[in-house]
Design a protein around this motif. Structure first.
Motif, short mmCIF file in Angstrom:
data_model
loop_
_atom_site.label_atom_id
_atom_site.label_comp_id
_atom_site.label_asym_id
_atom_site.label_seq_id
_atom_site.Cartn_x
_atom_site.Cartn_y
_atom_site.Cartn_z
N ASP A 127 -8.88 12.41 -8.44
CA ASP A 127 -10.17 12.64 -7.79
C ASP A 127 -10.81 13.91 -8.37
OD1 ASP A 127 -8.99 14.84 -6.48
OD2 ASP A 127 -8.78 13.76 -4.58
N ALA A 128 -12.00 14.24 -7.88
CA ALA A 128 -12.74 15.39 -8.41
C ALA A 128 -12.09 16.72 -8.08
CB ALA A 128 -14.18 15.36 -7.90
N ALA A 129 -11.11 16.71 -7.16
CA ALA A 129 -10.37 17.93 -6.84
C ALA A 129 -9.10 18.05 -7.68
CB ALA A 129 -10.02 17.96 -5.35
N GLY A 130 -8.86 17.08 -8.56
CA GLY A 130 -7.70 17.12 -9.44
C GLY A 130 -6.44 16.52 -8.85
N ARG A 131 -6.56 15.82 -7.73
CA ARG A 131 -5.40 15.19 -7.10
C ARG A 131 -5.24 13.76 -7.61
NH1 ARG A 131 -8.08 17.60 -2.39
NH2 ARG A 131 -9.16 15.62 -2.37
N GLU A 132 -4.00 13.42 -7.96
CA GLU A 132 -3.75 12.05 -8.42
C GLU A 132 -3.97 11.08 -7.27
OE1 GLU A 132 -0.39 8.95 -10.02
OE2 GLU A 132 0.21 11.03 -9.74
N ARG A 133 -4.46 9.91 -7.60
CA ARG A 133 -4.62 8.81 -6.63
C ARG A 133 -3.60 7.73 -6.99
NH1 ARG A 133 -10.51 8.19 -4.48
NH2 ARG A 133 -9.17 7.00 -3.15
N PRO A 134 -2.33 7.95 -6.60
CA PRO A 134 -1.23 7.07 -7.06
C PRO A 134 -1.38 5.61 -6.67
CG PRO A 134 -0.46 8.58 -5.35
CD PRO A 134 -1.86 8.99 -5.69
N GLN A 135 -2.06 5.35 -5.58
CA GLN A 135 -2.23 3.96 -5.14
C GLN A 135 -3.14 3.17 -6.08
OE1 GLN A 135 -3.54 6.69 -3.80
NE2 GLN A 135 -5.38 6.29 -2.61
N TYR A 136 -3.81 3.85 -7.01
CA TYR A 136 -4.73 3.18 -7.93
C TYR A 136 -4.20 3.13 -9.36
CZ TYR A 136 -8.04 3.24 -4.14
OH TYR A 136 -8.65 3.02 -2.93
N ARG A 137 -2.94 3.40 -9.56
CA ARG A 137 -2.38 3.30 -10.91
C ARG A 137 -2.50 1.87 -11.42
NH1 ARG A 137 3.21 6.59 -11.84
NH2 ARG A 137 2.37 8.66 -11.37
N VAL A 138 -2.73 1.76 -12.71
CA VAL A 138 -2.78 0.46 -13.37
C VAL A 138 -1.64 0.42 -14.37
CG1 VAL A 138 -4.11 -1.04 -14.90
CG2 VAL A 138 -5.27 0.26 -13.11
N VAL A 139 -0.82 -0.63 -14.30
CA VAL A 139 0.25 -0.84 -15.26
C VAL A 139 0.03 -2.21 -15.88
CG1 VAL A 139 2.74 -1.04 -15.59
CG2 VAL A 139 1.84 0.58 -13.92
N GLY A 140 -0.14 -2.23 -17.20
CA GLY A 140 -0.36 -3.48 -17.90
C GLY A 140 -1.83 -3.78 -18.09
N PHE A 141 -2.09 -4.92 -18.70
CA PHE A 141 -3.45 -5.34 -19.04
C PHE A 141 -4.20 -5.83 -17.81
CE2 PHE A 141 -6.28 -8.89 -20.15
CZ PHE A 141 -7.20 -8.21 -20.92
N LYS A 142 -5.48 -5.49 -17.74
CA LYS A 142 -6.39 -6.05 -16.72
C LYS A 142 -7.66 -6.51 -17.44
CE LYS A 142 -5.41 -3.71 -12.34
NZ LYS A 142 -4.98 -4.87 -11.59
N LYS A 143 -8.16 -7.65 -17.03
CA LYS A 143 -9.43 -8.14 -17.57
C LYS A 143 -10.56 -7.23 -17.11
CE LYS A 143 -8.08 -12.96 -17.87
NZ LYS A 143 -8.34 -14.32 -17.43
#
Length: 160
Positions: A127-143
């Protein structure tokens, strides 16, 4: 079929090509280069922390793409997903960082371990405060459409 594909890969490599999706493609025949996302490359944990701090000071969210030349899904993301106009628009104010872990050296391993990532392709959002948003990680290909929607959710309320 696997043997034919292997021969094409070797022939392409001998001609200086590095795209496993189109091993014999002639440079410049794909989509226009101006339609690709412009990533700022990082190499170390210190690089990452510096870039996130700068983005945070500017009120910008960050997307970190773990990439490697040998990663076929990474090539697919670069070819089919990142050039999409909807994806580019969704990432509008986002600082785009890319960690090229092709060499798999000590610095690459430290970056991967920092997030508990086994390897590319993995995309991490902050986010804009520099905190990771782990619930939004992407692993692998996405269309493209699916990734655009994911980016929109990942950056909602982050200052993007």
């Amino acid at each position: 079929l696997a043997a034919v594909y292997g021969v094409l890969l070797v022939a392409g490599a001998l001609r200086g090509h590095d795209d496993p999706l189109q091993p014999l493609a002639i440079a410049g025949t794909g989509e226009a280069r101006g339609h690709h996302l412009e990533f700022r490359r990082i190499k170390s944990v210190a690089d990452l922390e510096r870039e996130i701090a700068a983005a945070s000071a500017a009120g910008r969210p960050v997307m970190l793409d773990f990439y490697a030349d040998w990663c076929v899904s990474c090539k697919e993301m670069e070819r089919y997903t990142f050039p999409d106009s909807g994806v580019r628009a969704a990432l509008g104010n986002t600082l785009l960082l890319q960690a090229d872990v092709t060499a798999n050296d000590a610095e690459d391993q430290a970056l991967l371990q920092r997030f508990g990532i086994l390897g590319p392709p993995t995309i991490v959002f902050f986010d804009a405060a520099g905190r990771e948003r782990p619930q939004y990680r992407v692993v692998g290909f996405k269309k493209a459409g699916e990734f655009r929607d994911h980016v929109t959710s990942a950056l909602a309320g982050t200052g993007a």
